[in-house]
Write a protein that holds these residues in place. Structure first.
Motif, PDB file in Angstrom:
ATOM      1  N   TRP A   1       0.827  -1.207   0.000  1.00 20.07           N
ATOM      2  CA  TRP A   1       0.000   0.000   0.000  1.00 20.07           C
ATOM      3  C   TRP A   1       0.864   1.262   0.000  1.00 20.07           C
ATOM      4  CZ3 TRP A   1      -4.484   0.222  -1.842  1.00 20.07           C
ATOM      5  CH2 TRP A   1      -5.443  -0.779  -1.628  1.00 20.07           C
ATOM      6  N   ILE A   2       1.976   1.239   0.733  1.00 16.16           N
ATOM      7  CA  ILE A   2       2.874   2.393   0.739  1.00 16.16           C
ATOM      8  C   ILE A   2       3.464   2.612  -0.649  1.00 16.16           C
ATOM      9  CG2 ILE A   2       5.016   3.332   1.697  1.00 16.16           C
ATOM     10  CD1 ILE A   2       4.427   1.820   4.261  1.00 16.16           C
ATOM     11  N   ASN A   3       3.841   1.519  -1.314  1.00 18.94           N
ATOM     12  CA  ASN A   3       4.390   1.636  -2.659  1.00 18.94           C
ATOM     13  C   ASN A   3       3.357   2.181  -3.640  1.00 18.94           C
ATOM     14  OD1 ASN A   3       6.475   1.361  -4.544  1.00 18.94           O
ATOM     15  ND2 ASN A   3       5.800  -0.665  -5.156  1.00 18.94           N
ATOM     16  N   ILE A   4       2.121   1.744  -3.513  1.00 15.66           N
ATOM     17  CA  ILE A   4       1.050   2.253  -4.374  1.00 15.66           C
ATOM     18  C   ILE A   4       0.837   3.744  -4.130  1.00 15.66           C
ATOM     19  CG2 ILE A   4      -1.423   2.117  -4.843  1.00 15.66           C
ATOM     20  CD1 ILE A   4      -1.218  -0.901  -4.215  1.00 15.66           C
ATOM     21  N   ALA A   5       0.860   4.160  -2.854  1.00 15.28           N
ATOM     22  CA  ALA A   5       0.700   5.575  -2.531  1.00 15.28           C
ATOM     23  C   ALA A   5       1.848   6.404  -3.099  1.00 15.28           C
ATOM     24  CB  ALA A   5       0.624   5.757  -1.009  1.00 15.28           C
ATOM     25  N   ALA A   6       3.062   5.857  -3.053  1.00 16.04           N
ATOM     26  CA  ALA A   6       4.217   6.577  -3.598  1.00 16.04           C
ATOM     27  C   ALA A   6       4.079   6.771  -5.100  1.00 16.04           C
ATOM     28  CB  ALA A   6       5.497   5.812  -3.276  1.00 16.04           C
ATOM     29  N   PHE A   7       3.658   5.717  -5.815  1.00 18.30           N
ATOM     30  CA  PHE A   7       3.495   5.856  -7.258  1.00 18.30           C
ATOM     31  C   PHE A   7       2.348   6.800  -7.592  1.00 18.30           C
ATOM     32  CE2 PHE A   7       1.651   4.323 -11.329  1.00 18.30           C
ATOM     33  CZ  PHE A   7       2.702   4.697 -12.149  1.00 18.30           C
ATOM     34  N   ALA A   8       1.272   6.765  -6.810  1.00 19.58           N
ATOM     35  CA  ALA A   8       0.164   7.701  -7.020  1.00 19.58           C
ATOM     36  C   ALA A   8       0.644   9.146  -6.858  1.00 19.58           C
ATOM     37  CB  ALA A   8      -0.967   7.403  -6.048  1.00 19.58           C
ATOM     38  N   THR A   9       1.585   9.369  -5.944  1.00 23.22           N
ATOM     39  CA  THR A   9       2.137  10.708  -5.750  1.00 23.22           C
ATOM     40  C   THR A   9       2.947  11.141  -6.975  1.00 23.22           C
ATOM     41  OG1 THR A   9       2.279  10.263  -3.383  1.00 23.22           O
ATOM     42  CG2 THR A   9       3.513  12.148  -4.205  1.00 23.22           C
ATOM     43  N   ILE A  10       3.688  10.191  -7.571  1.00 20.75           N
ATOM     44  CA  ILE A  10       4.430  10.489  -8.804  1.00 20.75           C
ATOM     45  C   ILE A  10       3.464  10.917  -9.907  1.00 20.75           C
ATOM     46  CG2 ILE A  10       5.790   9.463 -10.660  1.00 20.75           C
ATOM     47  CD1 ILE A  10       7.564   9.843  -8.367  1.00 20.75           C
ATOM     48  N   VAL A  11       2.374  10.170 -10.062  1.00 22.19           N
ATOM     49  CA  VAL A  11       1.375  10.492 -11.090  1.00 22.19           C
ATOM     50  C   VAL A  11       0.729  11.846 -10.806  1.00 22.19           C
ATOM     51  CG1 VAL A  11      -0.788   9.751 -12.145  1.00 22.19           C
ATOM     52  CG2 VAL A  11       0.955   8.051 -11.577  1.00 22.19           C
ATOM     53  N   PHE A  12       0.406  12.102  -9.543  1.00 20.37           N
ATOM     54  CA  PHE A  12      -0.177  13.387  -9.143  1.00 20.37           C
ATOM     55  C   PHE A  12       0.769  14.530  -9.483  1.00 20.37           C
ATOM     56  CE2 PHE A  12      -0.683  16.722  -5.913  1.00 20.37           C
ATOM     57  CZ  PHE A  12      -2.020  17.034  -6.075  1.00 20.37           C
ATOM     58  N   ASN A  13       2.050  14.340  -9.218  1.00 16.15           N
ATOM     59  CA  ASN A  13       3.036  15.381  -9.511  1.00 16.15           C
ATOM     60  C   ASN A  13       3.179  15.585 -11.012  1.00 16.15           C
ATOM     61  OD1 ASN A  13       4.901  17.316  -8.820  1.00 16.15           O
ATOM     62  ND2 ASN A  13       6.581  15.898  -8.489  1.00 16.15           N
ATOM     63  N   LEU A  14       3.076  14.505 -11.759  1.00 14.61           N
ATOM     64  CA  LEU A  14       3.257  14.581 -13.203  1.00 14.61           C
ATOM     65  C   LEU A  14       2.130  15.339 -13.885  1.00 14.61           C
ATOM     66  CD1 LEU A  14       4.763  13.723 -15.795  1.00 14.61           C
ATOM     67  CD2 LEU A  14       3.439  11.594 -15.737  1.00 14.61           C
ATOM     68  N   PHE A  15       0.904  15.091 -13.471  1.00 12.07           N
ATOM     69  CA  PHE A  15      -0.243  15.686 -14.154  1.00 12.07           C
ATOM     70  C   PHE A  15      -0.822  16.894 -13.421  1.00 12.07           C
ATOM     71  CE2 PHE A  15      -0.179  11.396 -15.967  1.00 12.07           C
ATOM     72  CZ  PHE A  15      -0.244  11.703 -17.308  1.00 12.07           C
ATOM     73  N   PHE A  16      -1.258  16.717 -12.182  1.00 14.28           N
ATOM     74  CA  PHE A  16      -1.955  17.806 -11.503  1.00 14.28           C
ATOM     75  C   PHE A  16      -1.018  18.986 -11.232  1.00 14.28           C
ATOM     76  CE2 PHE A  16      -3.686  20.029  -7.818  1.00 14.28           C
ATOM     77  CZ  PHE A  16      -5.003  20.212  -8.213  1.00 14.28           C
ATOM     78  N   ILE A  17       0.154  18.704 -10.660  1.00 17.49           N
ATOM     79  CA  ILE A  17       1.063  19.796 -10.323  1.00 17.49           C
ATOM     80  C   ILE A  17       1.567  20.502 -11.582  1.00 17.49           C
ATOM     81  CG2 ILE A  17       3.266  20.388  -9.246  1.00 17.49           C
ATOM     82  CD1 ILE A  17       1.062  19.711  -7.275  1.00 17.49           C
ATOM     83  N   ASN A  18       1.916  19.733 -12.604  1.00 23.11           N
ATOM     84  CA  ASN A  18       2.437  20.337 -13.837  1.00 23.11           C
ATOM     85  C   ASN A  18       1.383  21.098 -14.617  1.00 23.11           C
ATOM     86  OD1 ASN A  18       5.188  19.717 -13.778  1.00 23.11           O
ATOM     87  ND2 ASN A  18       4.848  17.658 -14.553  1.00 23.11           N
ATOM     88  N   MET A  19       0.137  20.614 -14.614  1.00 23.69           N
ATOM     89  CA  MET A  19      -0.874  21.152 -15.512  1.00 23.69           C
ATOM     90  C   MET A  19      -1.886  22.064 -14.834  1.00 23.69           C
ATOM     91  SD  MET A  19      -1.520  17.649 -17.718  1.00 23.69           S
ATOM     92  CE  MET A  19      -2.641  18.442 -18.859  1.00 23.69           C
ATOM     93  N   VAL A  20      -2.002  22.002 -13.525  1.00 21.71           N
ATOM     94  CA  VAL A  20      -3.024  22.785 -12.828  1.00 21.71           C
ATOM     95  C   VAL A  20      -2.413  23.834 -11.901  1.00 21.71           C
ATOM     96  CG1 VAL A  20      -5.005  22.672 -11.259  1.00 21.71           C
ATOM     97  CG2 VAL A  20      -4.651  20.858 -12.959  1.00 21.71           C
ATOM     98  N   VAL A  21      -1.438  23.429 -11.088  1.00 15.26           N
ATOM     99  CA  VAL A  21      -0.865  24.320 -10.083  1.00 15.26           C
ATOM    100  C   VAL A  21       0.241  25.158 -10.702  1.00 15.26           C
ATOM    101  CG1 VAL A  21       0.299  24.440  -7.849  1.00 15.26           C
ATOM    102  CG2 VAL A  21      -1.431  22.678  -8.273  1.00 15.26           C
TER     103      VAL A  21
END
Length: 331
Positions: free
Chosen positions: A302-322
């Motif tokens: 579960w920790i590994n899944i959360a870490a990868f979800a954070t990578i995806v969040f940084n890739l799309f939401f942070i780059n494209m929205v924030v």
């Protein structure tokens, strides 16, 4: 400095060809996975209805083989065109061959993109996601070379890669052009390339941990039946993370050095920096949890899944929205 339109056009065409070939590879890996499940069900059916001794021996052989996925026992779907090979095995081999072809086409697309713009081809989201996808496929092919038993899981690895490639070629596409002055630095070759390689490799353990949870729970059974063993998936996630985590760490460090040269400070808690640091902490926590007794099961996954979800969040939401200091890279 002008952009070469011919090289740019060929780069785009090779990218489109890569997407088509990867889609075909995903189809063949899905056929391998589905045919393998059908073969296992066919071998179990005679034992369930009390068939003759030959059928009973075949069923016993399947039980002893456990979750092995190499395929030699799948005699129920043997392909006459390939003596000693089963139909799932042939599907899988075609899928791997198509992945290799896709990597060659993709590499050509990235090289021509750089030559067309006369710069390192990692200057915007389109180029970053394109290279990230190629790194993920290369990483998977290297793993298959060392551990062929993992091949039936290929459809689950290729699916997010194909989706990312589709988004890259449509939503994120930008024509080849020079980069802004802030990116005209030799650090882009070091920092961005390392982050791209690490992020692409992190996709594999992220998918492996999801499959680990599915296999461990046995639900849904239609997916869990033909997956590699939980031990294989757990080792896959851990070993790839062990390799990719130092690369990710080096990428963050070089990013801080570049930030000091560009903005006169090593760290400013910019949104992209902050989320990247959160992902680093989560991956460090996963590696620690994976080495700690009592956490080597679903907790670490579960920790590994959360870490990868954070990578995806940084890739799309942070780059494209924030909005932040890293927004100049564009989409």
């Amino acid at each position: 400095m002008l952009v070469d339109p011919v090289l740019s056009l060929w780069s785009d065409r090779l990218f489109q060809a890569t997407l088509v070939v990867l889609l075909l590879a995903m189809v063949f890996t899905a056929l391998e996975y589905s045919a393998g499940r059908v073969a296992r069900a066919a071998r179990r059916q005679p034992a369930a209805v009390g068939a003759g001794s030959a059928s009973g021996d075949a069923a016993s052989g399947d039980t002893l083989s456990g979750d092995a996925t190499a395929g030699p026992a799948d005699t129920a779907v043997a392909d006459p065109a390939g003596p000693g090979r089963t139909r799932p095995d042939r599907y899988g081999r075609v899928g791997v061959a198509l992945m290799i072809l896709a990597v060659l086409l993709h590499l050509g697309s990235i090289v021509l993109r750089g030559l067309a713009a006369y710069r390192w081809p990692l200057g915007n989201m389109y180029e970053f996601c394109s290279a990230l996808s190629m790194m993920a496929v290369v990483g998977w092919l290297v793993l298959l070379r060392r551990h062929p038993v993992l091949r039936p899981a290929g459809v689950f690895v290729l699916t997010p890669i194909v989706l990312l490639m589709f988004l890259t070629g449509t939503v994120l596409y930008l024509e080849a052009a020079p980069v802004v002055p802030a990116l005209q630095s030799y650090w882009i070759m070091i920092h961005v390339t390392t982050i791209t390689l690490a992020s692409g490799l992190m996709l594999i353990p992220g998918v492996a941990s999801v499959l680990f949870m599915i296999k461990r729970s046995g639900r849904p059974a239609v997916l869990a039946d033909k997956l590699p063993t939980v031990e294989s998936l757990d080792r896959l996630a851990y070993r790839v993370t062990v390799f990719a985590f130092p690369l990710y760490t080096f990428g963050i460090i070089t990013g801080a050095v570049w930030a000091e040269a560009a903005w006169n400070r090593f760290w400013g808690w910019d949104p992209k920096e902050t989320v990247a640091f959160v992902a680093w902490v989560l991956y460090a926590a996963y590696l620690h949890a994976r080495a700690t007794a009592g956490w080597r099961t679903s907790r670490a996954a579960w920790i590994n899944i959360a870490a990868f979800a954070t990578i995806v969040f940084n890739l799309f939401f942070i780059n494209m929205v924030v909005a932040g200091l890293h927004s100049y890279a564009g989409f």
